[in-house]
Scaffold this active site. Sequence first.
Site, PDB file in Angstrom:
ATOM      1  N   SER A 235     145.702  56.760  83.983  1.00  0.00           N
ATOM      2  CA  SER A 235     146.500  57.513  83.028  1.00  0.00           C
ATOM      3  C   SER A 235     147.815  56.781  82.752  1.00  0.00           C
ATOM      4  O   SER A 235     147.794  55.634  82.316  1.00  0.00           O
ATOM      5  CB  SER A 235     146.717  58.939  83.544  1.00  0.00           C
TER       6      SER A 235
ATOM      7  N   GLU B  60     137.578  64.115  79.409  1.00  0.00           N
ATOM      8  CA  GLU B  60     139.012  63.933  79.646  1.00  0.00           C
ATOM      9  C   GLU B  60     139.821  65.183  79.303  1.00  0.00           C
ATOM     10  O   GLU B  60     140.809  65.499  79.957  1.00  0.00           O
ATOM     11  CB  GLU B  60     139.527  62.755  78.813  1.00  0.00           C
TER      12      GLU B  60
ATOM     13  N   HIS C 214     139.848  64.370  83.215  1.00  0.00           N
ATOM     14  CA  HIS C 214     140.896  63.390  83.473  1.00  0.00           C
ATOM     15  C   HIS C 214     141.260  63.441  84.955  1.00  0.00           C
ATOM     16  O   HIS C 214     141.475  64.512  85.512  1.00  0.00           O
ATOM     17  CB  HIS C 214     142.111  63.747  82.606  1.00  0.00           C
TER      18      HIS C 214
END
Length: 524
Positions: A219, A330, A426
């Site tokens: 990320s 995600e 995610h």
Amino acid sequence: MKQMFCAATFLGVLAGASIASAAISDPVKTDAGLVSGAAGTNADVRVFKGIPYAAPPVGPLRWKAPQPATKWDGVKAATSFGPRCMQGGAGGRGREGAPPPPPTSEDCLYINVWTAAASPSAKLPVMVWSYGGAFTGGAGSLPGYDGEALAKKGVVFVTYNYRLGPFGFFAHPELTKESGHNASGNYGVMDLAGALKWVQKNIAAFGGDPGRVTLVGESAGAALESVLVGSKEGKGLYHRVIAESASWSGVRMEKMQTLAEAEQAGRAGAEKIGAASLADLRTKTPDEIMKLLPGRPIVDGWYVTEDLSTTYARGRQTDVDVLVGSNQNEAGFAFFGVPKGSAAEFTAQVRSRFADRAGQFLTIYPAGNDTESNAAQVASFNDEVAWNMRSWALSESKRGKGRAYLYYFTKVPPANGNQPSRGAIHTAEIPYALGNAARNWTDADRALSEAMTAYWVNFAANGNPNGTSLPVWPEFKGDSGKTMLLGDKVEAGAPLDAARIALYDFAFARMMASSPAKRSTAGN
């Protein structure tokens, strides 16, 4: 023959991949002084925590590139993590039931090392982890980033802290003037460079090879890496990159903020907290500085000289081997505030963004009512993240000077107690990639983690994830390059079809042709 395997059949295949030796002896000499560590849960792993890699960035060093750490006499006990950088947002990505995290402080530039090397001559590959947290939270000390499992497999694993929010990404005209580079902002990026300079000087003493340093991050951490890969300031500090779920533009395609825009925001923020000058800003307490806008990497004119989308599209980044990818869901669990708004609002956004291709978009992602729109928002978000990471692999592939490998993580982790599984959202890949098993893992989960850690370690060792008893991971080459699907089955595939790729290529071209855009969501 199609390459794939069932993860449940893979347990034990990699038993010989781990290194088996007594851990390096204390004390270890660094450029600032001697440090002693402690045994990990496995006696063959030695852990060194809280080593300063730079001077505390406080007082006159607030908003400056990291400076050398102060030297010490005797042996420093490196047995406790240093403070986390000042923060207030996403970043609590540790394991359930873990001890409380270290306190926050402006004095936070510390590095941690896990090694199973028997001596400094081991020359093991090095992995340097950059954490996610939207550039507002996170730390190298979070339990989910523990490096023992990978150290046991033959790498020296390093985590570190980088400055966050307004401490890491604040721009102001006076900072630009004093910098000597006509630039400000991007101090968090400079911290990554500073940590890598420490690695180059010191990691050999821990049994690591400074000539085989792989950046690894997720990320915001992956985005931070991509900024350094696109910058001339990072050359020679690393050799390979593993990036999970973000690039220079964030999780989706987006233009970077310019220095002028960031300076304007910085000046306005300073006025709001009653600071008329840079001198005033440096007298404010950390808690007062936290009231400024958080910030993120920008086109500062020094570390970043142009929008990195342009840099990568034109192949001007540093030549490195890359292993990059994203997760199947995600946006799951409303991670990024998706879905949001009505079907009518979403459709209007689509028409604005995709123009005469909007009809094609809405055929692939129908949004005739709010229920359809919610599903379309999630699906298109996920596909755009996959497109974003594919674009990074494609950029490196087209240069032809470094190898590229692309993955798509599809594993749905098991439910945790009474909590349903959140899916391949995610961050879901992190424990599998780092080998940090959850209590509720099945044999299939452990097997997939064995495969992923092997791929990651192989890549760090030689720039190629492939190895004995692993399904072949094809190198990503050109527009028809294959993606490695990482889930209950591990096999090469193509999660994005040509129609979806063409849509996002079109949107990207329109975005780059437009005037500078304001950032919409934090996202990392």
